[in-house]
Design a protein around this motif. Structure first.
Motif, PDB file in Angstrom:
ATOM      1  N   UNK A   1       0.827  -1.216   0.000  1.00 42.80           N
ATOM      2  CA  UNK A   1       0.000   0.000   0.000  1.00 42.80           C
ATOM      3  C   UNK A   1       0.857   1.260   0.000  1.00 42.80           C
TER       4      UNK A   1
ATOM      5  N   UNK B   1      -2.591   3.410 -20.120  1.00 40.25           N
ATOM      6  CA  UNK B   1      -3.084   4.783 -19.971  1.00 40.25           C
ATOM      7  C   UNK B   1      -2.888   5.539 -21.281  1.00 40.25           C
ATOM      8  N   UNK B   2      -3.974   6.084 -21.805  1.00 47.44           N
ATOM      9  CA  UNK B   2      -3.918   6.677 -23.141  1.00 47.44           C
ATOM     10  C   UNK B   2      -3.640   8.175 -23.094  1.00 47.44           C
ATOM     11  N   UNK B   3      -4.239   8.868 -22.152  1.00 48.51           N
ATOM     12  CA  UNK B   3      -3.959  10.284 -22.002  1.00 48.51           C
ATOM     13  C   UNK B   3      -4.412  11.149 -23.155  1.00 48.51           C
ATOM     14  N   UNK B   4      -5.673  11.048 -23.530  1.00 50.92           N
ATOM     15  CA  UNK B   4      -6.160  11.945 -24.579  1.00 50.92           C
ATOM     16  C   UNK B   4      -7.599  12.354 -24.278  1.00 50.92           C
TER      17      UNK B   4
ATOM     18  N   UNK C   1       8.816   9.839  -3.902  1.00 49.16           N
ATOM     19  CA  UNK C   1       7.870  10.248  -4.951  1.00 49.16           C
ATOM     20  C   UNK C   1       8.112   9.377  -6.174  1.00 49.16           C
ATOM     21  N   UNK C   2       7.172   8.468  -6.441  1.00 47.48           N
ATOM     22  CA  UNK C   2       7.300   7.586  -7.602  1.00 47.48           C
ATOM     23  C   UNK C   2       6.076   7.784  -8.491  1.00 47.48           C
ATOM     24  N   UNK C   3       6.157   7.292  -9.717  1.00 46.24           N
ATOM     25  CA  UNK C   3       4.994   7.383 -10.600  1.00 46.24           C
ATOM     26  C   UNK C   3       4.401   5.995 -10.810  1.00 46.24           C
ATOM     27  N   UNK C   4       3.069   5.916 -10.929  1.00 42.05           N
ATOM     28  CA  UNK C   4       2.438   4.607 -11.153  1.00 42.05           C
ATOM     29  C   UNK C   4       2.807   4.043 -12.525  1.00 42.05           C
ATOM     30  N   UNK C   5       2.541   2.752 -12.706  1.00 39.95           N
ATOM     31  CA  UNK C   5       2.943   2.068 -13.940  1.00 39.95           C
ATOM     32  C   UNK C   5       2.192   2.599 -15.159  1.00 39.95           C
ATOM     33  N   UNK C   6       0.980   3.029 -14.969  1.00 41.55           N
ATOM     34  CA  UNK C   6       0.139   3.565 -16.050  1.00 41.55           C
ATOM     35  C   UNK C   6      -0.004   2.587 -17.211  1.00 41.55           C
ATOM     36  N   UNK C   7      -0.346   1.369 -16.883  1.00 43.02           N
ATOM     37  CA  UNK C   7      -0.583   0.372 -17.928  1.00 43.02           C
ATOM     38  C   UNK C   7      -1.821   0.769 -18.733  1.00 43.02           C
TER      39      UNK C   7
ATOM     40  N   UNK D   1       4.252   1.563  -0.671  1.00 45.69           N
ATOM     41  CA  UNK D   1       5.303   1.676  -1.676  1.00 45.69           C
ATOM     42  C   UNK D   1       6.696   1.570  -1.088  1.00 45.69           C
TER      43      UNK D   1
END
Lengths: 821, 354
Positions: free
Chosen positions: A426, A495-498, A487-493, A428
């Motif tokens: 939880x 993730x399209x971002x549009x 401070x890390x970033x999620x994997x963003x599997x 990280x």
């Protein structure tokens, strides 16, 4: 909640200053919202003094000249106005240089010719008593604490709370256990590692068993899980000692008398409210806890008569209800100066029920605000033990052996498994198992090693808050320090971002309008229901099926707006009335209508759509030194709308609308706006027109043109992508023709006819002049049309297009046209 | 013959040299070199001369013609240059007069501009943008977000009701469960929108705007939340900013945090270069910007999927974070807007500043 720091330090005293304590509490979840100071800004120059002599001032009847031993070689001379000052007293003295609670700095002062080297203090001068309740004269320290030994010159802070810091804490609703000082002390212990003193209620002078002469019956155990009571006799009601009064004042409570002060003190320390009855005024010596009757009335301590309902709980005696349980006591059995027998009630009430009662009656008290958060039955005995000790110490009372206890402790304690790897999953970052155990232990979450982590037993006071593994993880996280997380970033599997098509259309539409010089406004979603009348909407008009707010802040915000028009007109009026007559504004926002027909599951409860509306009034753009500027009217608004819609390659048109359709528009200057993808019926996007003069008058604005379109419908009509079309290598052949027609033939019909006749060779047709007058005859007008012909195969000549032109002329003649010279 | 040529040449040269303007020059060109002029005629007639004269006369005439052409060319250059200069002088205008016609300048409202800026930051991080209804059921607004039956926010003193079980949404969070019902994990979305609470003073208006964030995947941690919001804070407030998580409580996240960004006015010091206390962060060095946390497992249990075969949201298999931030607050901080109510007055003098 106000927590006097010296009181807190009695239970947990980390070697930290107030700023460090603030930081530790705030960063572990108990936010310090402010730090107040009770008493003087600093304890410096406040000392204990012994009055050696007190003689009448030679020149003033009411003043005495005292010599006071302040522990120095020479005693000080102090002029004092208090009637009670006498030789031999031990007193509190402020020396020159002392800063008083109100901020004034003391100096040496000459009083009727005699220099006074300080001031002998009264309780109110040190904020140890409520302002305006100054008891007669100075504090005599020997009387207040008879057993103490005082050395002249000793710092006064050793004897009295001269200067204390008070923390104002935000206690989050999940932590009713922190509504008492000791609960906060436990937090400070966990946050700093400093030792925690044993709970102040560990020693209890009371004993179990029913005391004689008093009976209690609980008829609604669902709403009253526990009811406890003790009886005290030979009680002497008097003012509380100074230390207790000072402590209550610092915590924000007004001292009343020793019995009431004890109940408040025990509440502040344990978080559990108590109530003291004058037992001699409890009719029949019996208390009954029951649901109130519908409409039953009770007079509360504040003198008000309250009307109850059947979901509220009262405590009654032989003469009827005396209190509203958990909210406020009654006037009838209140403890007063002559009271000698006290029944001390400590009960647990159902939190949601107290919440409901308190809101329904509009009656909030220190007690109700604690009960509604859900206190635990175990806390009753904490408060009883604390109060019993003080009743015996401070009121000269004798306890009648026994404790009425109906309901007893709460449900058995729960044990939860905390998986070690789950903490890391939880947060990280890992937290060592030993550290997890240590943190939980500090919070009274007793734990033992288990196969994959810890088995944690949840104490009674955290019963409601800590029920799952995730709750334990939160405890570990907040005390270990969430500020230390990386401070890390999620994997963003995936993730399209549009933006979606509709979102892009919305932005492009807004940008197109902005690019033409309009300012965006943001109006209120709320509207005055009178808006519907001011917009001249008849009874059956669809815009009248509005969503009403049941509890608006004011009547003029009682309706959800069914159109943007009200907001736009409001903004126009605001600016016009402030000397800004040229208004070109738009809004992009929601409008709301009642849902008609059946709801599908998951549907929103109302019809909402995102609309874009624009309003023009006055001149368009700034005035120019090089000619007239256009004024807002139907056509300027239409041009603006067209400029926006053509950005989207959408087939659009406006058609004259029936006047009853939009009664707020000028009947001769209003239109419906349609758009489609060229195939099939075009969709109705909205309206375009000049505001009806009667409506404009309602808003005190001059001629005003508006349009509004449904952006979702626009987005559906707009193709998602565009495909390149070859435009050929050959030049365009341009010809102009002028035709007179009956005025009744709409321009649109003319251009449609030309387009129809022109076929594929005709590239564009535009109207570039409109003329009516004598030359063209009554009832007719002349339109000048610019035609452009084009071929992908070759350069066109006049001869090439002659047959097309003939067809066009013939078609124009068919609809009543006549070619001009 | 050659004498005549020389005479013509001399005469013409004198006239050309003294020509005052290009029109006179053109007349002279026609007079001396035009089709009917004497010199060209002499040249045309050279062929009919006796052979012994041809060469000399032809040469002289040709030389004269070339000399005159060159002279006209040179003189023409001088004259047209001077005339252009004169014309340019006459063309002079007052360049400081306003452009015409004047172009009106439009603009987005600061709330829209801020919303788009924030959307774009999260789009860049791979989030997509979703919207949801503002008139919302009690189920999605409170129940599904783990609000207890007595949670104070449910009170009619705090929340606008339009029916017994229908409210004006008090936050953008109801879209969390709606979005999860519509899309299987993984899910990375932001939800901008208008929300409503029964409050009105200098720091509260009954309507305001939020941007919700929701990321749910197999392994999204609280540290990922911090990283995401650090990226956001730096994009909005500058590269030097830092963020701080502070434990807090919200019913629908656990662990819950409040997020502070280091103050951009005083670089997080709490005081300004002149030693005075920073008015923006009130000496704290930190500005609270939003509430956030790991999505509470109870929230997943409210996700009703119609498709029984959908992967669903099992809290043992998925986890993630959510935040809710106030657009007004960000806009006020960024632009130094002193009073929230200015946002909804729609005074052109305010709108023109955005």
């Amino acid at each position: 909640m106000r927590v006097p720091l010296p009181w807190l330090r009695e239970f947990c005293d980390p070697p930290l200053d107030v700023a460090q304590i603030e930081e530790r509490l705030t960063m572990t979840g108990t936010k310090v919202e402010a730090i107040h100071r009770q008493g003087a800004p600093s304890a410096e120059n406040f000392v204990v003094g012994r009055v050696l002599s007190a003689e009448k001032h030679p020149d003033a009847d009411r003043l005495k000249v005292c010599t006071v031993d302040l522990g120095e070689e020479q005693p000080a001379t102090i002029v004092c106005g208090a009637p009670n000052v006498e030789a031999g007293q031990t007193v509190a003295v402020a020396r020159p240089g002392a800063v008083m609670p109100d901020g004034t700095k003391l100096g040496s002062a000459k009083l009727r010719g005699i220099v006074s080297e300080g001031m002998i203090l009264s309780a109110s001068e040190l904020d140890l008593e409520p302002a305006g309740e100054s008891s007669a004269g100075i504090m005599v320290l020997d009387d207040m604490t008879p057993d103490a030994e005082f050395a002249a010159g000793a710092p006064l802070a050793e004897v009295l709370p001269v200067s204390s810091e008070v923390l104002e804490l935000e206690i989050t609703p999940n932590r009713p256990d922190c509504l008492g000082i000791y609960g906060v002390a436990r937090e400070l212990h966990a946050a700093t590692g400093a030792a925690l003193a044993p709970a102040p209620w560990v020693e209890d002078a009371g004993v179990p068993g029913d005391p004689p002469g008093v009976r209690v019956r609980v008829e609604c155990p669902d709403l009253c899980p526990r009811f406890t009571a003790r009886v005290f006799e030979d009680v002497t009601v008097a003012p509380s000692p100074l230390w207790l009064r000072a402590r209550l004042l610092a915590a924000g409570q007004r001292p009343i008398n020793n019995v009431v002060d004890i109940t408040n003190y025990a509440m502040l320390l344990s978080g559990q409210p108590l109530h003291a009855f004058d037992l001699d005024r409890v009719a029949g010596g019996e208390l009954v806890v029951r649901r109130a009757g519908e409409g039953e009335q009770v007079q509360t301590l504040d003198g008000q008569t309250r009307t109850l309902d059947a979901e509220m709980v009262v405590i009654e005696d032989g003469a009827g209800p005396t209190s509203i349980a958990g909210v406020m006591g009654g006037a009838r059995s209140e403890v007063e100066a002559g009271t000698t027998r006290v029944l001390l009630e400590v009960a647990t009430w159902n939190g949601p029920n107290i919440h409901r009662t308190s809101w329904a009656l509009g009656l909030r008290s220190e007690a109700s605000s604690r009960f509604e958060k859900g206190l635990q039955p175990e806390q009753c005995m904490h408060a009883q033990a604390l109060a019993t000790t003080l009743m015996l110490e401070l009121c000269g009372a004798r306890i009648v052996p026994g404790t009425i206890d109906i309901g007893g402790d709460g449900p058995p304690l729960q044990t939860l498994r905390l998986r070690e790897r789950r903490v890391e999953a939880i947060l990280g970052v890992p937290v060592a198992l030993g550290r997890q155990a240590e943190i939980l232990r500090a919070l009274d979450l007793v734990n033992a090693p288990a196969a994959d982590g810890l088995d944690v037993t949840v104490p009674a006071l955290r019963r409601e808050d800590v029920t799952r593994e995730i709750d334990l993880i939160e405890e570990v996280a907040r005390v270990d320090g969430v500020e230390r997380l990386p401070a890390t970033l999620p994997a963003r599997r995936g993730a399209a971002g549009r933006l979606t098509h509709a979102q892009r259309v919305q932005r492009a539409a807004e940008d197109a309008i902005v690019g033409r010089g309009l300012r965006e406004i943001v109006g209120w979603s709320f509207a005055d229901p009178g808006l519907l009348d001011r917009l001249r909407l008849p009874e059956e008009h669809p815009l009248r099926s509005v969503v009403m707010v049941e509890n608006p802040l004011s009547e003029d915000q009682a309706m959800m707006r069914p159109t943007l028009l009200g907001s736009l007109l409001d903004a126009a009026r605001h600016n016009v009335s402030r000397g800004l007559p040229d208004v070109a504004i738009f809004e992009s926002g929601g409008v709301y209508r009642a849902r008609i027909g059946d709801d599908a599951p998951g549907d929103s409860p109302a019809q909402e759509h995102h609309a874009l509306g624009a309003l023009l009034c006055g001149g368009l753009g700034p005035r120019s030194w090089r000619g007239e500027r256009p004024e807002a009217d139907f056509f300027t608004a239409k041009a603006l709308l067209g400029g926006m819609l053509e950005r989207f390659k959408v087939a659009w048109e406006v058609r004259a609308a029936a006047p009853e359709r939009w009664p707020f528009l000028h009947p001769g200057r209003s239109a419906e706006v349609l758009a489609g993808d060229g195939a099939g019926e075009p969709a109705l996007l909205g309206f375009l027109g000049e505001v009806h003069p009667l409506v404009a008058g309602q808003w005190d604005v001059p001629r005003t043109a508006v349009f509004a379109v449904d952006l979702a419908k626009l987005a559906s009509a707009v193709p998602e992508g565009t495909t390149f079309e070859a435009f050929g290598a050959f030049p365009v052949l341009r010809q102009d023709i002028a035709v007179t027609l009956p005025e009744s033939v709409p321009a649109r019909e003319v251009t449609d006819a030309v387009r129809q006749a022109g076929g594929g060779t005709l590239d564009t047709v535009e109207i570039f002049d409109v003329y009516s007058g004598e030359q063209v005859g009554e009832g007719r007008r002349s339109l000048a049309l610019a035609l452009a012909f084009r071929s992908l195969e070759g350069t066109l000549t006049d001869e090439d297009v002659a047959p097309v032109r003939e067809r066009i002329v013939a078609e124009l003649e068919r609809i009543g046209g006549e070619l001009r010279g | 013959m050659t004498e005549r040529i020389e005479q013509l040449r001399g005469e013409a040269e004198a006239a050309i040299s003294s020509a005052a303007d290009t029109a006179t020059l053109e007349e002279l060109r026609v007079r001396y070199l035009g089709r009917k002029a004497e010199l060209p005629r002499l040249l045309r007639e050279v062929a009919s001369l006796p052979a012994e004269q041809r060469a000399a006369v032809g040469k002289a005439a040709n030389q004269a013609r070339q000399a005159l052409e060159a002279l006209i060319e040179a003189r023409g250059g001088e004259l047209s240059g001077a005339e252009l200069q004169a014309q340019l002088g006459e063309d002079r205008i007052d360049v400081t007069l306003p452009g015409a016609p004047p172009q009106p300048i439009g603009g987005l409202h600061v709330l829209s501009a801020t919303r788009r800026e924030l959307e774009d930051i999260f789009l860049g991080l791979g989030f997509t943008v979703m919207e949801g209804p503002e008139i919302e059921t009690v189920h999605y607004n409170f129940d599904a977000l783990n609000h207890g039956p007595t949670h104070p926010a449910r009170a009619r003193t705090d929340t606008f009701y339009v029916a017994e079980e229908t409210v004006l949404r008090t936050h953008t969070s109801p879209m969390q469960v709606r979005a999860m019902e519509q899309h299987p994990p993984p899910l990375y979305i932001v939800i901008p929108g208008r929300v409503y609470r029964r409050d009105l003073d200098a720091t509260h208006t009954p309507q305001f705007h939020q941007i919700e964030g929701l990321a749910v995947d197999e392994d999204i941690t609280l540290a990922d939340l911090k990283g995401t919001l650090l990226h956001f804070a730096r994009a909005v407030f500058g590269d030097q900013r830092d963020v701080r998580l502070r434990p807090h409580f919200f019913p629908f996240t656990e662990p819950s945090v409040e997020v502070d960004v280091s103050c951009f006015n005083c670089s997080g010091k709490g005081y300004l270069p002149d030693g005075s206390r920073c008015h923006l962060c009130k000496g704290e060095g930190w500005l609270e910007i939003l509430g956030a946390g790991e999505v509470d497992p109870n929230v997943y249990s409210h996700v009703a999927t119609t498709d029984a075969n959908a992967p669903g949201y099992d809290p043992e298999k998925v986890q993630g974070f959510a935040w809710g931030l106030g657009v007004e607050r960000i806009a006020m901080l960024k632009h130094g807007i002193p009073d929230l109510r200015l946002m909804y007055e729609n005074d052109l003098r305010f709108l023109e500043q955005c």
